[in-house]
Enzyme design. Structure first.
Site, PDB file in Angstrom:
ATOM      1  N   HIS A  64       0.848  -1.198   0.000  1.00 56.09           N
ATOM      2  CA  HIS A  64       0.000   0.000   0.000  1.00 56.09           C
ATOM      3  C   HIS A  64       0.883   1.247   0.000  1.00 56.09           C
ATOM      4  O   HIS A  64       1.849   1.332   0.745  1.00 56.09           O
ATOM      5  CB  HIS A  64      -0.898  -0.013   1.244  1.00 56.09           C
ATOM      6  CG  HIS A  64      -1.619   1.262   1.498  1.00 56.09           C
ATOM      7  ND1 HIS A  64      -1.364   2.045   2.601  1.00 56.09           N
ATOM      8  CD2 HIS A  64      -2.580   1.900   0.789  1.00 56.09           C
ATOM      9  CE1 HIS A  64      -2.152   3.102   2.570  1.00 56.09           C
ATOM     10  NE2 HIS A  64      -2.895   3.045   1.485  1.00 56.09           N
TER      11      HIS A  64
ATOM     12  N   HIS B  44       1.984  11.160  -0.924  1.00 57.21           N
ATOM     13  CA  HIS B  44       1.073  10.639   0.101  1.00 57.21           C
ATOM     14  C   HIS B  44       1.119  11.636   1.247  1.00 57.21           C
ATOM     15  O   HIS B  44       1.960  11.541   2.118  1.00 57.21           O
ATOM     16  CB  HIS B  44       1.488   9.242   0.563  1.00 57.21           C
ATOM     17  CG  HIS B  44       0.462   8.591   1.451  1.00 57.21           C
ATOM     18  ND1 HIS B  44       0.792   7.706   2.462  1.00 57.21           N
ATOM     19  CD2 HIS B  44      -0.895   8.696   1.479  1.00 57.21           C
ATOM     20  CE1 HIS B  44      -0.313   7.299   3.063  1.00 57.21           C
ATOM     21  NE2 HIS B  44      -1.341   7.877   2.489  1.00 57.21           N
TER      22      HIS B  44
END
Length: 324
Positions: free
Chosen positions: A37, A113
């Protein structure tokens, strides 16, 4: 890189080529594939601004108190610890790549992110291409998504780069990929591109990703079991074992981190993962954070042996976790 993680790297670099004959003609979406992920979050740039898609509150806080905000975002947005080739050596065969253009500077594309990465898209994919050359029977799925602040020209250049870099290694979406069929054609890469307006015949559409949007592992499992009862999607899909924190949660736990939260939950999540089975009604891609700090990859790979008749199974993988 930490000693314990360094010891685990290299554990499953060629696991696909070692699967039993009975699994070579199974569609890849009916096999269990380990994934990471937010695969590029190991190289977040703590000096970069918060990405534009984050909340107005977080971006305002970043403008006013960057020396506090960015280290905090870094702690919570970092979900992996090693470069892509090391992740592939561990056994990862699905890479979650969230692509972004920085608000100022060159035309280079990065990843993001919460904040942006230090490594560019070109550098990361070049590294992956080199790894594939060294492992000709391994197949990797690349999921490109988010596309923070990309222009139409950026998309066109990115697609062109992907198509040129992987050339004959690409498996097109018109086919049903199996290990044997991919090997016979020299295909090693499936690329999904999460933009419905900018599709290319050589690239796959978005791969569904199940995630619970919760920091509680019990709620993650409850959510995933609820999704399973409704039936899995056709083709590839992702079961996300990753936890998700909200801004409110971060403010209540200012000195914690995603790493600590994940390590405290891994035993429960991995126990659940080990009870799953791949196949037409089962799991396919399974993603996790900090894949180098447990036996996650080995555990997911071992699930494939449940599909083999005659009890051809490896010893069950340990769920040993390093908290160092």
């Amino acid at each position: 890189m930490e000693n314990k993680q360094r010891e685990q790297l290299g554990g499953n670099p060629d696991w696909m080529s070692r699967l039993p004959e009975e699994l070579l003609d199974v569609p890849l979406w009916n096999l269990a594939l380990p994934g990471s992920h937010d695969s590029m979050s190991f190289c977040l740039d703590v000096s970069s601004p918060v990405v534009r898609s984050e909340s107005c509150f977080l971006r305002l806080t970043d403008r006013l108190f960057p020396c506090c905000t960015r280290p905090c975002v870094y702690r919570w947005a970092t979900t992996q610890l090693s470069v892509l080739s090391d992740q592939c050596d561990l056994g990862v065969r699905f890479l979650d790549l969230r692509i972004a253009r920085k608000p100022a500077g060159s035309s280079k594309l990065f990843f993001a992110h919460g904040i942006y990465t230090l490594i560019t898209v070109k550098e990361a994919l070049d590294e992956l291409a080199g790894w594939l050359d060294a492992h000709p029977k391994e197949i990797v799925i690349i999921a490109c998504s988010h596309f923070e602040s990309l222009s139409d020209d950026d998309h066109a250049h990115l697609m062109e780069f992907i198509l040129l870099l992987f050339r004959g290694k690409l498996c097109p979406p018109q086919e049903t990929p199996t290990l044997r069929s991919c090997w016979s054609k020299g295909q090693q890469v499936l690329v999904s591109y999460d933009d419905q307006e900018l599709q290319h015949p050589g690239l796959w559409n978005q791969i569904p990703y199940w995630y619970a949007n919760s920091p509680d592992p019990k709620k993650v499992i409850t959510y995933l079991e609820g999704q399973q009862r409704q039936g899995r999607p056709d083709g590839f899909y992702v079961t996300g074992l990753n936890l998700t924190e909200s801004i409110f949660y971060v403010f209540l736990h200012p000195f914690q981190s995603m790493r600590r939260l994940t390590l405290n939950s891994l035993s429960l999540l991995l126990r659940w993962a080990g009870e799953q089975q791949p196949g037409p009604e089962g799991v396919n891609i399974m993603c996790c954070d900090f894949i180098g700090m447990s036996e996650f990859c080995s555990l997911v790979i071992e699930l494939n042996y449940k599909l083999v008749d005659g009890g051809c199974r490896k010893p069950a993988a340990s769920s040993k976790i390093s908290a160092n």
